[in-house]
Structure formats: structure tokens, C-alpha cells
Design a protein around this motif. Structure first.
Motif, short mmCIF file in Angstrom:
data_model
loop_
_atom_site.label_atom_id
_atom_site.label_comp_id
_atom_site.label_asym_id
_atom_site.label_seq_id
_atom_site.Cartn_x
_atom_site.Cartn_y
_atom_site.Cartn_z
N ALA A 118 37.19 22.49 -5.19
CA ALA A 118 37.54 22.71 -6.59
C ALA A 118 37.41 24.18 -6.94
O ALA A 118 38.24 24.73 -7.69
CB ALA A 118 36.64 21.86 -7.48
N LEU A 119 36.38 24.84 -6.41
CA LEU A 119 36.25 26.28 -6.62
C LEU A 119 37.41 27.03 -5.98
O LEU A 119 37.93 28.00 -6.55
CB LEU A 119 34.93 26.77 -6.03
N MET A 120 37.82 26.59 -4.80
CA MET A 120 38.92 27.25 -4.09
C MET A 120 40.22 27.12 -4.87
O MET A 120 41.03 28.04 -4.91
CB MET A 120 39.07 26.66 -2.69
N ALA A 121 40.43 25.96 -5.51
CA ALA A 121 41.63 25.77 -6.32
C ALA A 121 41.64 26.71 -7.52
O ALA A 121 42.69 27.15 -7.97
CB ALA A 121 41.72 24.32 -6.78
N PHE A 122 40.44 27.04 -8.02
CA PHE A 122 40.34 27.96 -9.15
C PHE A 122 40.58 29.40 -8.72
O PHE A 122 41.34 30.13 -9.34
CB PHE A 122 38.96 27.81 -9.80
N ASP A 123 39.90 29.82 -7.62
CA ASP A 123 40.07 31.18 -7.08
C ASP A 123 39.59 31.19 -5.64
O ASP A 123 38.40 30.99 -5.39
CB ASP A 123 39.28 32.20 -7.91
N PRO A 124 40.48 31.43 -4.67
CA PRO A 124 40.08 31.42 -3.25
C PRO A 124 38.98 32.41 -2.90
O PRO A 124 38.25 32.20 -1.93
CB PRO A 124 41.38 31.75 -2.52
N LEU A 125 38.82 33.49 -3.68
CA LEU A 125 37.78 34.47 -3.38
C LEU A 125 36.38 33.90 -3.58
O LEU A 125 35.40 34.45 -3.05
CB LEU A 125 37.93 35.71 -4.27
#
Length: 414
Positions: free
Chosen positions: A261-268
């Protein structure tokens, strides 16, 4: 001769692992980019991807003792004769499990699996070379250091790591075996991954001497941050241990879903952190608010990912966390400094080594690793100052070196 041949194998295996991870990162980035174009429904794709990767990697690690986690604590336990070197099954479990876990986006480092695989190769070479028990034990540790050297293209870092962190001693024969194994391993790995620095940065001038108190303060805060991070890693593991009713693979999938879910928000916010560190060393481009958010998220996501019981290390995420902290420190102190005194990249490099020292408590290893990875040799004095302060601060706060704690925990659960 045995160390040289085994070092070549470590270089090929470790270089192959890095090559596979680089392509896995590219594939993951393309999937996330394509999913973003599908609207809100597409955001479920990274969640499912990381959840599945964490579950598969955890299932693989469950079948081989000590395959989960970093593996560095196991290498240290073998040196202290508290544990036995593992069978050849450790090698494929670490390679495949680490590739799936880190490639799917968990906040884990590649160095843990490569160090452990290197040590396993050293152990196997010692048996096949019919070395005595003492030489086999030294080869096990020496080739673990060769694995670290391959992970970051840092040959001196591998040597210092063996002497300072793994064994805590400097013996001529151990140094010789490590030098031979590290040199051949890095040379072999360069055939696969090339000879570019892992975190290249533009040339920076040496900061003026009057700035050393600033770097001392940076080291103090980084040491406190490192002590807190160590506590969170161990605390998260202990909390997960209490969830006895939740199957291990299900727990890993749930953690993977959160990271996805964090990756969907921002891969960094996810992954090992090399791309984030490169961006910060290139000058940042992140606002102070973005730095705070990224620091806070990765501060929690790293220990959470480690608790998924998949193969993966702590070093690379620590370096990214340190780069964030150093860059944020620059944002805070730059209004008080003369123009051009030191740029954000300088503080990022110093922060990397200082936070690493606060967690691992191996300042020389941190300094040499960061210097070899970035090529920032002119920053040795600020690095020494900050790492000294970080080590003293973490000690004063009662924080034990993370791998000492993880090793004791591993032995208690054996």
C-alpha cells in the motif's frame, strides 16, 4: 587457493543476485507505473504483489533453518562456536527467497542474503578442501565479508566488516583469507554488475574545520535515531512472536500488503532504498515536509519488513534512513550556516555512516562502506567525528549493537 576459488564463486553468486534484483526492481517499477494508470482499482496490484512476494519468501525461509532475516547474526554465531554452519540448502533458500522478498518491495537490504550465501560457500569450500576446523571457521567468516564487499562493491569494507563486526579481532591468517576472498569475489562480481560506484555522487569539497561541531551534533542525533531504530526492530519481532495464532506465512502476507500500500502511494517509501539514496546524494529535490514523511514511514516500514521472517538485511535500508536524516539535518541547520559551507549531499553521506553506526555499532565499517560506495574520500574527518558521536550516544542510551541482540535472540529460539 581455496579462499580464492571460493571467492570467485561468491562473486558470481552475489553478482548474479544483484543483477536479478536490479531487473526485479525495474519490473516492479513498470508494474506500479502501469497500475497507477488504472485508477484506484490499480492500486490494489502493488498490494497484492508485495503480499504474495512476502508470503512466498516466508514459506521458502521456513523450510531452511536460519534462512529468514539477515543471516549476519548466524555468521557471527558460527565464529563464536555458538552455532553450526548450515547445509547447502541455505544457498538456494537465501537466493530465491531474498530475490522474491526484496524484489517485491519489502524494505530490506541485499547485503544480508549475500553475506550469508558467501559464508555458506566458505563453509562448503572448507569441507571440500579438507581444512581443519579452525581454518574452516575463518574461511566461513572471511567469505561472509567477501559477500558484503560484493553487495556494495566495497572490498575494504568487507575486510573491515570481518575484523570489526563479525570476529572482533585482527589475526594475520584471518586478514589474509579475507583479502584473498574479497579481492577475487569483487573481481568476479564486476563481470556481472560493472565497476560503477553503488551510490555515485559528484565531487564535493571538504567542509571547513569549523563545521566539525555541526557534524558532531549530527552524529549525536543520528546515534539517538539509531538506538530508537534498533529498539523498534527488536520490539516488532517480539510483538510478532506473540501472535502465535496467526500462521507465519499469513503474517508475512499481511506485512507485505501494508508495504505494498505504501508502494502504491510512492515507490520511494519502499524497497532497499538505493534509488532514494541516489536522489538525495544528487541534491535531494525533496522538501523538508517530504523528508520528514519519508523518514517516518521508512523508520517503521524497515522493522516491519524485517518481522515478515523473509530473507533480507538491514544495512541498505539503514543507509537510506541515514541519508534522509542527514539531508533533513542540512535543511534545519543551513539557515545558520554561511552560503556554500556544505551542501545537502555532504550531510547525506555523513548521516548514512552515523545512523549505521548508531544501529550496528561498527563505525569503521560504516565509514569505509560509505566512502567506497560514494567515492567521498574528502569527508573522512566529518565521518569520523559523526560516527564517534553516534557510537557514544547509542551506548549511553543503553542500546546494544543490533546483531548482538539478534544473535542472542536466535540462540534462545534455537
Amino acid at each position: 587457493m581455496v579462499a580464492a576459488l571460493a571467492g570467485c564463486l561468491v562473486g558470481l553468486v552475489g553478482g548474479g543476485f544483484r543483477w536479478c534484483l536490479e531487473h526485479a526492481d525495474l519490473l516492479r517499477a513498470s508494474v506500479v507505473e502501469a497500475a497507477a494508470g488504472l485508477g484506484w482499482a490499480g492500486r490494489l496490484i502493488p498490494v497484492a504483489l508485495t503480499a504474495a512476494g512476502a508470503a512466498v519468501a516466508c514459506a521458502i525461509a521456513r523450510r531452511v533453518p536460519h534462512a529468514a532475516g539477515s543471516g549476519i547474526q548466524h555468521v557471527e554465531a558460527v565464529w563464536r562456536q555458538e552455532a553450526e554452519a548450515r547445509s547447502a540448502w541455505l544457498l538456494p533458500a537465501k537466493f530465491v527467497g531474498g530475490l522474491v522478498a526484496i524484489g517485491s518491495g519489502l524494505v530490506l537490504g541485499r547485503e544480508g542474503p549475500i553475506v550469508h550465501m558467501g559464508a555458506a560457500i566458505g563453509s562448503g569450500a572448507g569441507r571440500r578442501g579438507r581444512l581443519d576446523a579452525e581454518d574452516a571457521r575463518m574461511l566461513h567468516s572471511a567469505l561472509g565479508g567477501a559477500g558484503l564487499a560484493v553487495a556494495f562493491t566495497a572490498p575494504l569494507g568487507g575486510l573491515v566488516f570481518v575484523c570489526e563486526e563479525v570476529t572482533g579481532t585482527v589475526r594475520p591468517r584471518l586478514v589474509l583469507l579475507t583479502l584473498v576472498g574479497t579481492a577475487t569475489a569483487v573481481a568476479a562480481s564486476l563481470l556481472i554488475v560493472g565497476d560503477e560506484p553503488v551510490l555515485p555522487m559528484s565531487t564535493v569539497p571538504a567542509p571547513p574545520l569549523w563545521m566539525l561541531p555541526v557534524f558532531l551534533l549530527c552524529g549525536v542525533t543520528a546515534g539517538a535515531l539509531g538506538a530508537a531504530y534498533s529498539g523498534l526492530v527488536v520490539g516488532t519481532l517480539e510483538v510478532c512472536d506473540r501472535l502465535t495464532r496467526v500462521p507465519l506465512v499469513v503474517r508475512a502476507a499481511a506485512i507485505g500488503a501494508l508495504v505494498g500500500a505504501l508502494m502504491a502511494f510512492d515507490p520511494l517509501l519502499t524497497g532497499g532504498g538505493d534509488q532514494l539514496s541516489e536522489r538525495l546524494l544528487a541534491g535531494g529535490g525533496l522538501t523538508a515536509a517530504a523528508l520528514v514523511v519519508c523518514l517516518a514511514v521508512r523508520f517503521v516500514a524497515g522493522p516491519l519488513s524485517y518481522a515478515a521472517a523473509t530473507p533480507g538485511g538491514l544495512f541498505a535500508p539503514l543507509l537510506a534512513l541515514g541519508a534522509l536524516w542527514g539531508t533533513l539535518t542540512h535543511e534545519l541547520v543551513s539557515p545558520l550556516l554561511p552560503a556554500g559551507a556544505a551542501g545537502p549531499a555532504v550531510f547525506a553521506v555523513v548521516g548514512m555512516a552515523a545512523v549505521f553506526t548508531g544501529v550496528v555499532r561498527a563505525p569503521l565499517t560504516g565509514i569505509v562502506l560509505v566512502t567506497e560506495m560514494t567515492g567521498a574520500g574528502v569527508l573522512l574527518l566529518p565521518l569520523l567525528t559523526a560516527c564517534f558521536a553516534a557510537a557514544v550516544t547509542a551506548d549511553r542510551m543503553g542500546s546494544a549493537p543490533i546483531y548482538d541482540t539478534l544473535r542472542r535472540r536466535m540462540l534462545e529460539r534455537a
